[in-house]
Design a protein around this motif. Structure first.
Motif, PDB file in Angstrom:
ATOM      1  N   TYR A 324      -3.622  -5.765  -0.244  1.00 59.66           N
ATOM      2  CA  TYR A 324      -3.624  -4.304  -0.293  1.00 59.66           C
ATOM      3  C   TYR A 324      -3.795  -3.790  -1.713  1.00 59.66           C
ATOM      4  N   GLU A 325      -3.564  -4.670  -2.721  1.00 60.14           N
ATOM      5  CA  GLU A 325      -3.626  -4.224  -4.114  1.00 60.14           C
ATOM      6  C   GLU A 325      -5.015  -3.738  -4.520  1.00 60.14           C
ATOM      7  N   VAL A 326      -6.053  -4.275  -3.886  1.00 56.27           N
ATOM      8  CA  VAL A 326      -7.395  -3.936  -4.363  1.00 56.27           C
ATOM      9  C   VAL A 326      -7.907  -2.608  -3.817  1.00 56.27           C
ATOM     10  N   ILE A 327      -7.174  -2.001  -2.885  1.00 56.62           N
ATOM     11  CA  ILE A 327      -7.664  -0.732  -2.346  1.00 56.62           C
ATOM     12  C   ILE A 327      -7.294   0.380  -3.321  1.00 56.62           C
ATOM     13  N   PRO A 328      -8.235   1.269  -3.604  1.00 57.89           N
ATOM     14  CA  PRO A 328      -7.874   2.415  -4.455  1.00 57.89           C
ATOM     15  C   PRO A 328      -6.749   3.219  -3.813  1.00 57.89           C
ATOM     16  N   MET A 329      -5.944   3.799  -4.696  1.00 56.77           N
ATOM     17  CA  MET A 329      -4.702   4.455  -4.285  1.00 56.77           C
ATOM     18  C   MET A 329      -4.869   5.407  -3.090  1.00 56.77           C
ATOM     19  N   ASP A 330      -5.786   6.356  -3.232  1.00 57.05           N
ATOM     20  CA  ASP A 330      -5.877   7.398  -2.205  1.00 57.05           C
ATOM     21  C   ASP A 330      -6.410   6.836  -0.886  1.00 57.05           C
ATOM     22  N   LEU A 331      -7.356   5.900  -1.012  1.00 57.20           N
ATOM     23  CA  LEU A 331      -7.903   5.279   0.191  1.00 57.20           C
ATOM     24  C   LEU A 331      -6.813   4.502   0.913  1.00 57.20           C
ATOM     25  N   MET A 332      -5.953   3.859   0.121  1.00 57.83           N
ATOM     26  CA  MET A 332      -4.895   3.059   0.715  1.00 57.83           C
ATOM     27  C   MET A 332      -4.017   3.904   1.632  1.00 57.83           C
ATOM     28  N   LEU A 333      -3.695   5.108   1.156  1.00 55.77           N
ATOM     29  CA  LEU A 333      -2.831   5.961   1.964  1.00 55.77           C
ATOM     30  C   LEU A 333      -3.507   6.355   3.268  1.00 55.77           C
ATOM     31  N   SER A 334      -4.815   6.670   3.181  1.00 54.01           N
ATOM     32  CA  SER A 334      -5.470   7.111   4.416  1.00 54.01           C
ATOM     33  C   SER A 334      -5.676   5.939   5.376  1.00 54.01           C
ATOM     34  N   ILE A 335      -5.943   4.747   4.837  1.00 51.44           N
ATOM     35  CA  ILE A 335      -6.072   3.578   5.720  1.00 51.44           C
ATOM     36  C   ILE A 335      -4.731   3.313   6.388  1.00 51.44           C
ATOM     37  N   ALA A 336      -3.687   3.351   5.578  1.00 53.89           N
ATOM     38  CA  ALA A 336      -2.362   3.037   6.118  1.00 53.89           C
ATOM     39  C   ALA A 336      -1.973   4.021   7.208  1.00 53.89           C
ATOM     40  N   SER A 337      -2.289   5.326   6.963  1.00 51.52           N
ATOM     41  CA  SER A 337      -1.861   6.285   7.973  1.00 51.52           C
ATOM     42  C   SER A 337      -2.688   6.136   9.249  1.00 51.52           C
ATOM     43  N   SER A 338      -3.945   5.714   9.115  1.00 53.43           N
ATOM     44  CA  SER A 338      -4.718   5.540  10.352  1.00 53.43           C
ATOM     45  C   SER A 338      -4.324   4.240  11.061  1.00 53.43           C
ATOM     46  N   ARG A 339      -3.807   3.291  10.301  1.00 55.39           N
ATOM     47  CA  ARG A 339      -3.382   2.034  10.910  1.00 55.39           C
ATOM     48  C   ARG A 339      -1.998   2.165  11.547  1.00 55.39           C
ATOM     49  N   ALA A 340      -1.251   3.220  11.134  1.00 54.44           N
ATOM     50  CA  ALA A 340       0.165   3.288  11.493  1.00 54.44           C
ATOM     51  C   ALA A 340       0.403   3.248  13.001  1.00 54.44           C
ATOM     52  N   ARG A 341      -0.515   3.847  13.756  1.00 49.40           N
ATOM     53  CA  ARG A 341      -0.280   3.944  15.201  1.00 49.40           C
ATOM     54  C   ARG A 341      -0.740   2.720  15.963  1.00 49.40           C
TER      55      ARG A 341
ATOM     56  N   THR B  48      15.156   4.349  -8.926  1.00 49.56           N
ATOM     57  CA  THR B  48      14.565   5.284  -7.973  1.00 49.56           C
ATOM     58  C   THR B  48      13.164   4.806  -7.639  1.00 49.56           C
ATOM     59  N   ASN B  49      12.865   4.723  -6.352  1.00 53.54           N
ATOM     60  CA  ASN B  49      11.525   4.323  -5.949  1.00 53.54           C
ATOM     61  C   ASN B  49      10.806   5.490  -5.309  1.00 53.54           C
ATOM     62  N   SER B  50       9.539   5.621  -5.612  1.00 49.79           N
ATOM     63  CA  SER B  50       8.742   6.609  -4.899  1.00 49.79           C
ATOM     64  C   SER B  50       7.866   5.867  -3.910  1.00 49.79           C
ATOM     65  N   VAL B  51       8.127   6.087  -2.628  1.00 50.76           N
ATOM     66  CA  VAL B  51       7.409   5.363  -1.578  1.00 50.76           C
ATOM     67  C   VAL B  51       6.745   6.374  -0.662  1.00 50.76           C
ATOM     68  N   PRO B  52       5.423   6.274  -0.431  1.00 54.85           N
ATOM     69  CA  PRO B  52       4.803   7.206   0.512  1.00 54.85           C
ATOM     70  C   PRO B  52       5.234   6.866   1.935  1.00 54.85           C
ATOM     71  N   ILE B  53       5.518   7.885   2.707  1.00 58.43           N
ATOM     72  CA  ILE B  53       5.863   7.646   4.102  1.00 58.43           C
ATOM     73  C   ILE B  53       4.566   7.588   4.883  1.00 58.43           C
ATOM     74  N   ILE B  54       4.267   6.407   5.403  1.00 60.40           N
ATOM     75  CA  ILE B  54       3.001   6.252   6.112  1.00 60.40           C
ATOM     76  C   ILE B  54       3.215   6.572   7.579  1.00 60.40           C
ATOM     77  N   SER B  55       2.664   7.683   7.995  1.00 64.20           N
ATOM     78  CA  SER B  55       2.756   8.015   9.408  1.00 64.20           C
ATOM     79  C   SER B  55       1.399   8.513   9.829  1.00 64.20           C
ATOM     80  N   GLU B  56       1.245   8.707  11.109  1.00 69.58           N
ATOM     81  CA  GLU B  56      -0.061   9.077  11.619  1.00 69.58           C
ATOM     82  C   GLU B  56      -0.487  10.453  11.122  1.00 69.58           C
ATOM     83  N   GLN B  57       0.487  11.351  11.037  1.00 77.39           N
ATOM     84  CA  GLN B  57       0.150  12.727  10.707  1.00 77.39           C
ATOM     85  C   GLN B  57      -0.175  12.906   9.236  1.00 77.39           C
ATOM     86  N   THR B  58       0.712  12.485   8.395  1.00 84.31           N
ATOM     87  CA  THR B  58       0.533  12.786   6.984  1.00 84.31           C
ATOM     88  C   THR B  58       0.624  11.521   6.173  1.00 84.31           C
ATOM     89  N   ALA B  59      -0.133  11.522   5.128  1.00 82.96           N
ATOM     90  CA  ALA B  59      -0.035  10.395   4.221  1.00 82.96           C
ATOM     91  C   ALA B  59       0.647  10.818   2.939  1.00 82.96           C
TER      92      ALA B  59
END
Lengths: 504, 408
Positions: A324-341, B48-59
């Motif tokens: 997961y380290e090689v994914i750019p920061m913002d892309l990582m968040l969007s991939i993770a959120s789409s994978r979450a479900r 203190t850690n800053s961790v994004p909450i990964i959920s379907e709705q919001t990143a």
């Protein structure tokens, strides 16, 4: 012991029952006709027309209905013989306006000629017959191949009749050096095979090797060119094609001029072209009619498509399950959120989608053209959209699979595209087990395999390995035609310079 | 058959290999984007850690998890108890260090866990906080993940040359090498907003000594010769202001050892561009005058800054390296207390300035000169330059623009 017996039984009793096949024909017409009816029992399409000519000689014309050109039979054979001939000699001297005629004396020849659509003229009192070349069978018109379409190329494609196909090629290369060897394959089908090559360009050893292989091929019947291809190729277990099959006369002519050999199989609109190199599968006829810069860019697109089609889904799997380290920061968040479900691990998710796409492709192929497109669109939207909605796959995976599918269709050669599509599945599995290391292992295995392959004894990965820099002018890019003086070295042509440049 | 057996065997070996062990699915990973390290009132370590909450709705939703413990490793274990996923260190964008920790404890042991773990991100920015981590925790981040917000803030201000950028790897070198002392970019929280406040300087022992403000930070970058993108400097000129860009900086340094102390002759060679000068200047006739003026300014700035370093016994520029290179026999004796030696050293600065570009001259006509309005500007930056004229058509007979907007 019983095994040995069974084994020897197979080898021993080859029941050879054709003693009368080589039997010579008799002088008496009635006897001949009886023999003929014996040979062709239960063949209702056998037609025998028996009649007398002016001097009273009994004559019979035999042919298989629908395999002959009826107009020719009526106008060029029956009419002159029945109405105008006085004696047999008349007929043979000038009254048969037919292009080709042979005499035969044994039954084997008569039978095979009849089956090939020729008609047989029996004459009472003669111990030989005349074979008239009156073949004519239902044939489709010359049209463009639906598999290999071009934008700027010609719109003629090969048909099922080899002689027509030869004519199509001769139209492109009206040159004496275009040599045609006639062979036949298939114990039962006796399919005619034509070997086409330019005698002053093609390497004789390669021609000889191909001819040897075709002669060695043992099969009941050749229905399609693909069967012959499999019988004569170097590596039957490989997933990669070693010969090219084409339905385009212009492409075939181009390959002939590069020193390759074309194998025309009667009944099959596909022509086998050999020897081939891995990189030449990514050339298209259109490359030479587009401006060279545009053609080079298209080449680049195709070469990158190979990589995308083989490793893109695998890379995605490896990255989201290991690196997961090689994914750019913002892309990582969007991939993770789409994978979450998604409840499945990435490999299952990817396999689901890939298989769905492959099934869609296969389904689209089987369905009639008009429905096929609908299935493609509906399937794409429904499966993609609904699967994401239902949380079975993630958005990003749909994109990955779609991009992979698109890039696998950029590859102009259908066989190579299918092989590349297949090769990505093992790499995906390796990626899910070992991550990026697995992809490297998979790609390395494929590269080793490719480099060790040969096509008719010519290195498959040439001009990359062995390195032939001068061939790169038509591999990665397509340089302007004026600069393309030499034929590709990879095919080992005996005449290196293209003829237009000889005088300079 | 032999071949097939070989293939089967190797497939089995691949299947049995321990590859899956370090598998970590992205959506299950607790990707730590920022870590704050501080001491609380009882001098207990507070993480203190800053961790994004990964959920379907919001990143973009994120949580701050704080825990207090004796060391970072223990803190990580403790945090693992409170978050649902596997904590992953591979994407740490920034490590914030509270002022209290910087003042009281050496930084190195606390960062050790990042250096030791091969999976942690070595490019993480190390940032000093002027205040406590709690303040940052309670700040507002315009709806963005704090870890990313702070990273962007530091990167952008480094690009616009208002801040330094020190990543984990550089901090490691700065903390361990005796030739120089560490410097970190510094942020502060004002009215719940995170701002860049300048540069924090640490001494040899990794303890906070002093800070540089924004202007000093820009000069500090010139001293560091960090001119990847030009450094803007502003100073008063006659009655108005002058802005220059330092395009190239080369500090030639000669060292001597005389009378028991070191002497540094610093000869900065700067290539500057005049961005804007308000006041009556006549180019190019006054070029020499102008260069001399800038020389004076630069000399003053250099001397002030080095004086400050000497006062606090720190050497963030790394002059120790020159001593080590040219006077190794002395260096061996003094390397453990180089900062004190540097404080005693004599430093002379003789800059030479070359104005490479004046830009173009607008409004040199008499009427504008009369009102004391003369402006030169130049656009040396590769970024797009827009120039907007705002014409004042209301005043009759005067079609010169009243104001000029220059934006880079």
């Amino acid at each position: 012991m019983s095994f040995l017996k069974w084994f020897s039984g197979i080898l021993g009793k080859e029941n050879k029952k054709e003693p009368d096949q080589a039997k010579p024909i008799s002088k008496r017409l009635t006897q001949n006709l009886n023999t003929l009816k014996e040979h062709f029992s239960l063949a209702p399409d056998l037609t025998v027309r028996q009649f007398q000519i002016h001097d009273g000689t009994q004559v019979a014309l035999a042919y298989l209905e629908d395999l002959v050109d009826k107009v020719a039979i009526n106008d060029q054979v029956l009419r002159p013989i029945m109405l105008e001939s006085k004696t047999i000699q008349d007929i043979l001297n000038y009254l048969l306006p037919i292009g080709k005629m042979e005499t035969a004396q044994n039954w084997e020849e008569i039978d095979s000629s009849l089956l090939a659509g020729k008609s047989i003229l029996f004459i009472n009192g003669n111990a030989h017959v005349f074979i008239l070349y009156t073949q004519g069978w239902p044939q489709r018109a010359i049209e463009e191949s639906p598999v290999e379409t071009t934008i700027k190329g010609s719109h003629q494609g090969f048909v099922e009749k080899a002689s027509t196909n030869i004519a199509l090629i001769r139209r492109y290369i009206p040159n004496r050096e275009l040599k045609i060897k006639k062979l036949s394959v298939g114990e039962r089908s006796k399919t005619t095979i034509f070997l086409l090559y330019m005698q002053d360009i093609a390497k004789p050893e390669i021609v000889w090797e191909l001819e040897k292989r075709i002669k060695k091929a043992r099969i009941d019947a050749i229905i399609n060119a693909g069967e012959l291809e499999e019988l004569i190729e170097d590596h039957p277990y490989s997933i990669f094609p070693q010969f090219e099959t084409s339905e385009r006369p212009d492409h075939t002519s181009m390959q002939l001029l590069q020193g390759r050999i074309a194998v025309l199989v009667d009944h099959s609109p596909r022509v086998i072209i050999a020897p081939m190199n891995f990189t030449s599968y990514f050339q298209s006829v259109d490359d030479f009619s587009f401006r060279w810069a545009i053609a080079s860019f298209t080449r680049f697109l195709r070469l990158s498509a190979i990589f995308i089609a083989t490793v893109f889904p695998a890379t995605y799997i490896a990255i989201i399950s290991f690196h997961y380290e090689v994914i750019p920061m913002d892309l990582m968040l969007s991939i993770a959120s789409s994978r979450a479900r998604v409840p499945f691990p990435p490999i299952i998710e990817a396999l689901l989608m890939e298989l769905a796409i492959e099934m869609l492709r296969e389904a689209g192929l089987r369905l009639p053209k008009s429905i096929g497109q609908t299935i493609g669109v509906v399937g794409g939207i429904v499966i993609g959209e609904a699967a994401v909605q239902a949380g079975i796959v993630s958005n990003i995976m749909v994109i990955v699979v779609a991009v992979t599918a698109i890039s696998s269709y950029i590859i102009p050669n259908f066989d190579m595209a299918s092989s590349i599509r297949l090769s990505r599945f093992p790499i995906m599995i390796l990626a899910s087990i070992l991550g990026m290391v697995g992809i490297i292992i998979g790609v390395t295995i494929i590269i080793i395999h490719l480099t060790s392959m040969e096509s008719l004894g010519v290195p498959y990965t040439s001009p990359l390995a062995p390195m032939r820099f001068s061939d790169w002018k038509d591999t990665w890019i397509r340089i302007p035609l004026r600069k393309m003086i030499n034929r590709p070295l990879s095919v080992h042509p005996t005449q290196l310079k293209r003829q237009g440049h000889k005088k300079e | 058959m032999k071949k097939v057996r070989g293939i089967l065997l190797s497939l089995m070996l691949v299947g049995l290999s321990t590859g899956c062990g370090d598998q970590i699915y992205l959506e299950e990973a607790e990707v730590i984007l920022g870590i704050g390290i501080d001491l609380n009132e009882n001098d207990q370590l507070q993480i203190t850690n800053s961790v994004p909450i990964i959920s379907e709705q919001t990143a973009i939703a994120s949580q701050m998890v704080t825990t207090s413990s004796r060391n970072l490793r223990q803190a990580k274990d403790k945090l693992d108890l409170s978050v649902p996923g596997k904590s992953a260190l591979g994407k740490i964008q920034n490590i914030l260090i509270g002022r209290r920790l910087l003042e009281k404890k050496n930084l190195l042991p606390y960062l050790d866990v990042f250096f030791r773990n091969p999976k942690s991100e070595i490019n993480a920015r190390v940032i000093a906080v002027k205040g406590t981590i709690q303040e940052v925790d309670h700040a507002e981040f315009q709806g963005r993940v704090p870890g990313i917000f702070i990273k962007d803030l530091i990167d952008k201000s480094y690009e616009s040359r208002n801040s330094v950028l020190t990543n984990l790897q550089q901090v490691h070198r700065q903390l361990l090498n005796p030739e120089s002392t560490p410097y970190l970019s510094e942020i502060s929280v004002v009215n719940k907003k995170v701002l860049i406040s300048g540069t924090a300087l640490l001494n040899r022992n990794g303890l906070y000594t002093t800070s540089l403000n924004k202007e000093e930070t820009s000069t500090f970058l010139v001293l560091l010769e960090d001119t990847e993108s030009p450094i803007p400097l502003n100073f008063p000129y006659r009655t108005g202001e002058m802005s220059i860009l330092v395009e190239e900086a080369k500090n030639e340094i000669q060292t001597k050892y005389e009378n028991g102390r070191f002497q540094f002759d610093i000869k900065p060679k700067l290539k500057v561009v005049i961005m804007e000068a308000i006041g009556e200047i006549d180019f190019p006739k006054q070029r020499d005058v102008l260069e001399q003026f800038i020389q004076k300014v630069i000399k003053k700035r250099y001397e002030d800054l080095i004086c400050k370093f000497q006062q606090h016994q720190i050497d963030p520029i790394g002059y120790g390296l020159y001593v080590k290179a040219f006077h190794y026999s002395y260096w061996k004796k003094i390397k453990d207390h180089w900062s004190e030696e540097f404080a005693k050293a004599k430093v002379t600065v003789t800059p030479s300035i070359e104005i490479s570009n004046f830009g173009i001259k607008l409004y040199s006509n008499k009427s504008m000169a009369d009102i004391g309005y003369s402006r030169y500007f130049h656009a040396p930056l590769p970024v797009s330059t827009t120039l907007a004229y705002v014409k004042n058509n209301n005043s009759p007979g005067n079609d010169v623009p009243k104001s000029v907007m220059i934006s880079y």
